[in-house]
Write an enzyme that holds these catalytic residues in place. Structure first.
Site, PDB file in Angstrom:
ATOM      1  N   HIS A  68       1.003   5.064   1.128  1.00 49.00           N
ATOM      2  CA  HIS A  68       0.362   6.097   1.947  1.00 49.00           C
ATOM      3  C   HIS A  68       0.510   7.423   1.196  1.00 49.00           C
ATOM      4  O   HIS A  68       1.617   7.779   0.777  1.00 49.00           O
ATOM      5  CB  HIS A  68       1.089   6.276   3.280  1.00 49.00           C
ATOM      6  CG  HIS A  68       1.030   5.112   4.219  1.00 49.00           C
ATOM      7  ND1 HIS A  68       0.204   5.089   5.324  1.00 49.00           N
ATOM      8  CD2 HIS A  68       1.722   3.952   4.250  1.00 49.00           C
ATOM      9  CE1 HIS A  68       0.406   3.955   5.990  1.00 49.00           C
ATOM     10  NE2 HIS A  68       1.319   3.246   5.367  1.00 49.00           N
TER      11      HIS A  68
ATOM     12  N   HIS B 189       0.851  -1.194   0.000  1.00 53.21           N
ATOM     13  CA  HIS B 189       0.000   0.000   0.000  1.00 53.21           C
ATOM     14  C   HIS B 189       0.883   1.238   0.000  1.00 53.21           C
ATOM     15  O   HIS B 189       1.891   1.298   0.688  1.00 53.21           O
ATOM     16  CB  HIS B 189      -0.947   0.020   1.203  1.00 53.21           C
ATOM     17  CG  HIS B 189      -0.287  -0.240   2.522  1.00 53.21           C
ATOM     18  ND1 HIS B 189       0.103  -1.498   2.913  1.00 53.21           N
ATOM     19  CD2 HIS B 189       0.064   0.581   3.524  1.00 53.21           C
ATOM     20  CE1 HIS B 189       0.660  -1.445   4.108  1.00 53.21           C
ATOM     21  NE2 HIS B 189       0.663  -0.182   4.512  1.00 53.21           N
TER      22      HIS B 189
HETATM   23  P1  5GP Z   1       1.508   0.186   7.458  1.00 53.71           P
HETATM   24  O1  5GP Z   1       1.908   0.423   8.873  1.00 53.71           O
HETATM   25  O2  5GP Z   1       1.364  -1.287   7.172  1.00 53.71           O
HETATM   26  O3  5GP Z   1       2.365   0.889   6.461  1.00 53.71           O
HETATM   27  O4  5GP Z   1       0.106   0.871   7.289  1.00 53.71           O
HETATM   28  C1  5GP Z   1      -1.107   0.260   7.518  1.00 53.71           C
HETATM   29  C2  5GP Z   1      -2.132   1.366   7.623  1.00 53.71           C
HETATM   30  O5  5GP Z   1      -3.407   0.775   7.553  1.00 53.71           O
HETATM   31  C3  5GP Z   1      -2.055   2.154   8.937  1.00 53.71           C
HETATM   32  O6  5GP Z   1      -1.827   3.516   8.664  1.00 53.71           O
HETATM   33  C4  5GP Z   1      -3.418   1.906   9.576  1.00 53.71           C
HETATM   34  O7  5GP Z   1      -3.936   3.027  10.239  1.00 53.71           O
HETATM   35  C5  5GP Z   1      -4.276   1.506   8.383  1.00 53.71           C
HETATM   36  N1  5GP Z   1      -5.370   0.608   8.721  1.00 53.71           N
HETATM   37  C6  5GP Z   1      -5.304  -0.510   9.486  1.00 53.71           C
HETATM   38  N2  5GP Z   1      -6.502  -1.095   9.576  1.00 53.71           N
HETATM   39  C7  5GP Z   1      -7.362  -0.331   8.837  1.00 53.71           C
HETATM   40  C8  5GP Z   1      -8.762  -0.430   8.558  1.00 53.71           C
HETATM   41  O8  5GP Z   1      -9.465  -1.326   8.972  1.00 53.71           O
HETATM   42  N3  5GP Z   1      -9.299   0.540   7.762  1.00 53.71           N
HETATM   43  C9  5GP Z   1      -8.526   1.580   7.248  1.00 53.71           C
HETATM   44  N4  5GP Z   1      -9.166   2.475   6.487  1.00 53.71           N
HETATM   45  N5  5GP Z   1      -7.216   1.685   7.512  1.00 53.71           N
HETATM   46  C10 5GP Z   1      -6.634   0.754   8.293  1.00 53.71           C
END
Ligand code: 5GP
Length: 115
Positions: A103, A101
């Site tokens: 951001h 993903h």
């Molecule tokens: P990572 O830390 O893997 O780069 O980012 C994962 C992102 O997914 C985090 O910013 C977190 O807030 C977001 N996230 C986790 N669970 C959910 C969810 O159920 N819905 C949404 N919209 N975002 C989520």
């Protein structure tokens, strides 16, 4: 079969999300725990587990994915003042969801170096 990640559940509409853009290739939705006034996640519909998978991915599909990220940032009105794109990968990158993903963070001045 491996358990679905949260983003696969979101893509399958098993978990609600706030969509900001969707086409045949990507889905973009607001992060549930925003770290900036605008915080959107862009995921390809074809699963890759993380950024490192791009080493073996189709370069054309990768390019189209990046183009969509830029397009979504523009649609969010972030182009003029700028924005930050983040791909967290693996443990040290603080990746928490095993589904690639991007951001998109905007609406405030970002700090550097990142935390
Ligand atoms: P990572 O830390 O893997 O780069 O980012 C994962 C992102 O997914 C985090 O910013 C977190 O807030 C977001 N996230 C986790 N669970 C959910 C969810 O159920 N819905 C949404 N919209 N975002 C989520």
């Amino acid at each position: 079969m491996a358990e679905k990640t949260i983003f696969e559940k979101i893509l399958d509409r098993e978990i609600p999300s706030e969509a900001v853009f969707e086409d045949e290739m990507v889905y973009a939705f607001r992060d549930v725990n925003p770290q900036a006034p605008v915080h959107v996640l862009v995921v390809p519909k074809k699963k890759l587990t993380g950024f490192a998978d791009l080493k073996n991915a189709d370069p054309e599909a990768t390019g189209r994915f990046m183009q969509r990220v830029a397009l979504v940032a523009d649609r969010l009105g972030l182009e003029k003042d700028g924005y930050r794109i983040v791909f967290n990968h693996g443990k040290n990158g603080q990746q928490t969801v095993e589904y690639i993903h991007a951001h998109i963070l905007g609406g405030r001045r970002m700090a550097w170096p990142p935390g």
